[in-house]
Write a protein that holds these residues in place. Structure first.
Motif, PDB file in Angstrom:
ATOM      1  N   PHE A  81     -10.151  -3.236 -40.304  1.00  0.00           N
ATOM      2  CA  PHE A  81      -9.343  -3.476 -41.500  1.00  0.00           C
ATOM      3  C   PHE A  81      -9.862  -2.730 -42.723  1.00  0.00           C
ATOM      4  O   PHE A  81      -9.109  -2.129 -43.483  1.00  0.00           O
ATOM      5  N   VAL A  82     -11.176  -2.728 -42.916  1.00  0.00           N
ATOM      6  CA  VAL A  82     -11.718  -2.299 -44.195  1.00  0.00           C
ATOM      7  C   VAL A  82     -11.557  -0.793 -44.423  1.00  0.00           C
ATOM      8  O   VAL A  82     -11.413  -0.344 -45.565  1.00  0.00           O
ATOM      9  N   LYS A  83     -11.546   0.015 -43.367  1.00  0.00           N
ATOM     10  CA  LYS A  83     -11.505   1.464 -43.539  1.00  0.00           C
ATOM     11  C   LYS A  83     -10.118   2.013 -43.835  1.00  0.00           C
ATOM     12  O   LYS A  83      -9.983   3.187 -44.192  1.00  0.00           O
ATOM     13  N   VAL A  84      -9.100   1.185 -43.693  1.00  0.00           N
ATOM     14  CA  VAL A  84      -7.726   1.680 -43.858  1.00  0.00           C
ATOM     15  C   VAL A  84      -7.473   2.166 -45.282  1.00  0.00           C
ATOM     16  O   VAL A  84      -6.642   3.053 -45.510  1.00  0.00           O
ATOM     17  N   ALA A  85      -8.186   1.621 -46.261  1.00  0.00           N
ATOM     18  CA  ALA A  85      -7.976   2.023 -47.655  1.00  0.00           C
ATOM     19  C   ALA A  85      -8.228   3.515 -47.841  1.00  0.00           C
ATOM     20  O   ALA A  85      -7.525   4.188 -48.610  1.00  0.00           O
ATOM     21  N   LEU A  86      -9.228   4.059 -47.149  1.00  0.00           N
ATOM     22  CA  LEU A  86      -9.485   5.505 -47.245  1.00  0.00           C
ATOM     23  C   LEU A  86      -8.328   6.297 -46.656  1.00  0.00           C
ATOM     24  O   LEU A  86      -7.921   7.332 -47.202  1.00  0.00           O
ATOM     25  N   GLN A  87      -7.804   5.816 -45.552  1.00  0.00           N
ATOM     26  CA  GLN A  87      -6.645   6.463 -44.935  1.00  0.00           C
ATOM     27  C   GLN A  87      -5.457   6.475 -45.893  1.00  0.00           C
ATOM     28  O   GLN A  87      -4.750   7.488 -46.024  1.00  0.00           O
ATOM     29  N   LEU A  88      -5.228   5.369 -46.586  1.00  0.00           N
ATOM     30  CA  LEU A  88      -4.118   5.279 -47.534  1.00  0.00           C
ATOM     31  C   LEU A  88      -4.299   6.268 -48.680  1.00  0.00           C
ATOM     32  O   LEU A  88      -3.316   6.853 -49.164  1.00  0.00           O
ATOM     33  N   GLU A  89      -5.529   6.462 -49.124  1.00  0.00           N
ATOM     34  CA  GLU A  89      -5.765   7.386 -50.234  1.00  0.00           C
ATOM     35  C   GLU A  89      -5.417   8.814 -49.831  1.00  0.00           C
ATOM     36  O   GLU A  89      -4.855   9.577 -50.618  1.00  0.00           O
ATOM     37  N   PHE A  90      -5.751   9.184 -48.594  1.00  0.00           N
ATOM     38  CA  PHE A  90      -5.376  10.506 -48.095  1.00  0.00           C
ATOM     39  C   PHE A  90      -3.865  10.611 -47.907  1.00  0.00           C
ATOM     40  O   PHE A  90      -3.263  11.639 -48.230  1.00  0.00           O
ATOM     41  N   GLY A  91      -3.248   9.568 -47.376  1.00  0.00           N
ATOM     42  CA  GLY A  91      -1.798   9.586 -47.191  1.00  0.00           C
ATOM     43  C   GLY A  91      -1.059   9.704 -48.506  1.00  0.00           C
ATOM     44  O   GLY A  91      -0.070  10.449 -48.616  1.00  0.00           O
ATOM     45  N   LYS A  92      -1.528   8.982 -49.517  1.00  0.00           N
ATOM     46  CA  LYS A  92      -0.898   9.085 -50.844  1.00  0.00           C
ATOM     47  C   LYS A  92      -1.023  10.494 -51.399  1.00  0.00           C
ATOM     48  O   LYS A  92      -0.083  11.022 -51.996  1.00  0.00           O
ATOM     49  N   ASN A  93      -2.183  11.100 -51.203  1.00  0.00           N
ATOM     50  CA  ASN A  93      -2.389  12.461 -51.700  1.00  0.00           C
ATOM     51  C   ASN A  93      -1.380  13.421 -51.078  1.00  0.00           C
ATOM     52  O   ASN A  93      -0.860  14.314 -51.757  1.00  0.00           O
ATOM     53  N   ALA A  94      -1.093  13.248 -49.799  1.00  0.00           N
ATOM     54  CA  ALA A  94      -0.100  14.099 -49.137  1.00  0.00           C
ATOM     55  C   ALA A  94       1.276  13.911 -49.752  1.00  0.00           C
ATOM     56  O   ALA A  94       2.043  14.868 -49.911  1.00  0.00           O
ATOM     57  N   ILE A  95       1.602  12.681 -50.130  1.00  0.00           N
ATOM     58  CA  ILE A  95       2.935  12.384 -50.659  1.00  0.00           C
ATOM     59  C   ILE A  95       3.113  12.924 -52.074  1.00  0.00           C
ATOM     60  O   ILE A  95       4.141  13.531 -52.398  1.00  0.00           O
ATOM     61  N   TYR A  96       2.121  12.734 -52.948  1.00  0.00           N
ATOM     62  CA  TYR A  96       2.338  13.165 -54.334  1.00  0.00           C
ATOM     63  C   TYR A  96       2.017  14.637 -54.584  1.00  0.00           C
ATOM     64  O   TYR A  96       2.378  15.190 -55.618  1.00  0.00           O
ATOM     65  N   THR A  97       1.328  15.293 -53.628  1.00  0.00           N
ATOM     66  CA  THR A  97       1.080  16.737 -53.798  1.00  0.00           C
ATOM     67  C   THR A  97       1.940  17.584 -52.871  1.00  0.00           C
ATOM     68  O   THR A  97       2.260  18.727 -53.200  1.00  0.00           O
ATOM     69  N   GLY A  98       2.267  17.044 -51.684  1.00  0.00           N
ATOM     70  CA  GLY A  98       3.030  17.817 -50.704  1.00  0.00           C
ATOM     71  C   GLY A  98       2.196  18.829 -49.956  1.00  0.00           C
ATOM     72  O   GLY A  98       2.736  19.669 -49.236  1.00  0.00           O
ATOM     73  N   ILE A  99       0.861  18.781 -50.104  1.00  0.00           N
ATOM     74  CA  ILE A  99       0.000  19.756 -49.425  1.00  0.00           C
ATOM     75  C   ILE A  99      -0.938  19.033 -48.468  1.00  0.00           C
ATOM     76  O   ILE A  99      -1.315  17.891 -48.708  1.00  0.00           O
ATOM     77  N   PRO A 100      -1.343  19.701 -47.368  1.00  0.00           N
ATOM     78  CA  PRO A 100      -2.184  19.058 -46.363  1.00  0.00           C
ATOM     79  C   PRO A 100      -3.653  19.025 -46.754  1.00  0.00           C
ATOM     80  O   PRO A 100      -4.054  19.514 -47.820  1.00  0.00           O
ATOM     81  N   THR A 101      -4.465  18.494 -45.853  1.00  0.00           N
ATOM     82  CA  THR A 101      -5.847  18.135 -46.163  1.00  0.00           C
ATOM     83  C   THR A 101      -6.695  19.293 -46.664  1.00  0.00           C
ATOM     84  O   THR A 101      -7.351  19.197 -47.710  1.00  0.00           O
ATOM     85  N   MET A 102      -6.725  20.394 -45.926  1.00  0.00           N
ATOM     86  CA  MET A 102      -7.611  21.485 -46.298  1.00  0.00           C
ATOM     87  C   MET A 102      -7.244  22.088 -47.652  1.00  0.00           C
ATOM     88  O   MET A 102      -8.120  22.459 -48.437  1.00  0.00           O
ATOM     89  N   GLN A 103      -5.961  22.174 -47.934  1.00  0.00           N
ATOM     90  CA  GLN A 103      -5.539  22.678 -49.242  1.00  0.00           C
ATOM     91  C   GLN A 103      -5.921  21.693 -50.347  1.00  0.00           C
ATOM     92  O   GLN A 103      -6.302  22.102 -51.437  1.00  0.00           O
TER      93      GLN A 103
END
Length: 466
Positions: A81-103
């Motif tokens: 349960f506890v680690k999902v918050a980090l996943q959400l932060e990455f997912g949000k970044n994809a949504i508001y920037t439109g660019i993938p992880t390495m970029q």
């Protein structure tokens, strides 16, 4: 990588599907406002679940249950349960920037190296992949060994080649939709098989009683089990790899394209918040799936092996459990368990092929080796890597032939990578996130609990080694 394209009814020719990495006004879409409507847009979490449930859950989690019994069961649940918050932060970044992880990493502050001034996190990530490539090679070996247990007509090396080649074919020929559907099918198969195994266990002398289950949910931690508990926290739940992959699946599902380009308008903020809610539901549903399967494996180890003092090493765990099922429930139960074990491992191989081909194509773009922004160049690179990586993993296994050691070495790289993910997630939350998307205080508490828990486990691991 090919994709099925619709026909232009006026001219009878193929129309190229919209590029999910290019944000255009015509793809903007308001997020569903109902729970049932949101369910129709889930998908990235299916791929996450298929990737997460692998050798760690099948072997290491079961071994931890065998060592500690039921008393540390709660650690597994909290870890997932506890680690999902980090996943959400990455997912949000994809949504508001439109660019993938390495970029996204390449836009963060910090030292840059190489002719294209590439961010240090990308170089560190690349260096860690020399160990990670061994880990997936171990997964190829695991698939081969389980297939050989069930069908010894072919040697292990032949099953390894067939496993790697089939993953290459399935990923190279399909687009996002195919990866999502394939992951969902395997999730249903291995979740169903493992849960049935646990239910059948209740008909044997190893049945789990209420007192044993309650003892694992009391949040107690005897001193002798501290080391086991820390290990359990480290290997269960979402890892650094899966968190970094999640951006690609959120973008290819369409969450970023539906939100549109950030023009700082209230309309954009409303759409982005809506798709972040959908993404959060997707991540939580994924968590339920991999937590359920992880918990089932832990309980199998605690009930079948702990009382007998049996703690098999590596893939001997699969053989031992399948043999115990045969003794208690007959040959049919052994076949069922082996089928579930195979799909647990193969789902990781399948999704790793899809994920590695995308994240490496993106990384090569940041290094200036390919043009990731061009859809044709990107698809060609992903297709080539979809063949190249399974071939490499298979060759490594065939030459090293130590799948458990290969997986453990990859696990070391995963631990270091998780620290990079923590740093990047905090950068995303406090430097990149638009103010219009500022989350609630309870979410920030969840995020910091995740960060502190990961840092605490890392510090404990360093102290144990020193």
């Amino acid at each position: 990588m090919t994709a099925t394209s619709p026909l232009d009814p006026s001219e009878g020719r193929l129309i190229a599907p919209p590029d999910p990495y290019t944000l255009t006004p015509d793809r903007v879409l308001a997020a569903p406002s109902t729970f049932t409507g949101s369910l129709k847009h889930l998908g990235p979490g299916f791929i996450m679940s298929a990737a997460i449930v692998g050798s760690g859950e099948l072997i290491a989690t079961t071994a931890l249950g065998a060592k500690a019994g039921f008393v540390t069961f709660w650690v597994i649940l909290v870890s997932c349960f506890v680690k999902v918050a980090l996943q959400l932060e990455f997912g949000k970044n994809a949504i508001y920037t439109g660019i993938p992880t390495m970029q996204s990493l390449n836009r963060l502050p910090g030292p840059r190296l190489g002719p294209h001034k590439t961010h240090w996190t990308i170089w560190l990530w690349l260096s860690l992949q020399t160990l990670k490539v061994l880990q997936v090679g171990g997964i190829v070996g695991g698939c081969a060994l389980v297939l050989y247990m069930g069908i010894p007509a072919l040697p292990v090396w032949a099953w390894a080649i067939l496993s790697a080649a089939s993953a290459a074919v399935l990923i190279a020929m399909g687009n996002y939709g195919w990866v999502e559907k394939g992951s969902l099918i395997m999730i249903l198969l291995f979740t169903g098989m493992i849960l049935v195994s646990l239910i059948l266990l209740q008909q044997t002398d190893f049945a789990i009683n209420r007192e044993e289950l309650v003892s694992g949910l009391t949040f107690s931690l005897p001193p002798a089990t501290v080391g086991v508990a820390m290990a359990a926290f480290g290997i269960t739940g979402v890892g650094g790899d899966e968190i970094m992959y999640y951006n690609y699946w959120c973008i290819e599902k369409g969450y970023a394209a539906y939100s549109g380009v950030n023009d700082n308008s209230p309309e954009w903020a409303e759409r982005a918040k809506g798709w972040i809610r959908v993404m959060t539901l997707d991540a939580l549903c994924s968590m339920v799936v991999y937590t359920t399967v992880t918990a089932a494996f832990y309980l199998l180890g605690a009930s079948l092996l702990h009382a007998q003092g049996q703690i098999p090493e590596g893939y001997a765990m699969v053989e031992t459990l399948s043999r115990l099922f045969t003794v208690t429930l007959g040959p049919g139960a052994q076949v069922m368990f082996l089928v579930g074990a195979f799909f647990v491992l193969y789902s990781t191989l399948f999704t790793s092929t899809a994920s590695w081909s995308r994240i490496f194509a993106d990384a090569f773009g940041q290094l200036g080796w390919v043009n990731f922004s061009d859809p044709v160049s990107r698809q060609r690179t992903i297709a080539l890597l979809s063949w190249g990586f399974p071939a490499l993993w298979c060759v490594l296994y065939l030459f090293i032939k130590l799948p458990v050691l290969m997986i453990l070495l990859g696990g070391i790289a995963t631990s270091v990578l998780l620290l990079v993910v923590v740093w990047a997630a905090l950068q995303f939350r406090y430097r990149e996130l638009p103010k219009s998307l500022t989350p609630s205080g309870s979410y920030d508490i969840w995020l910091w609990l995740s960060v502190l828990a990961i840092l605490g486990v890392s510090a404990y691991g360093i102290w144990q080694v020193s």
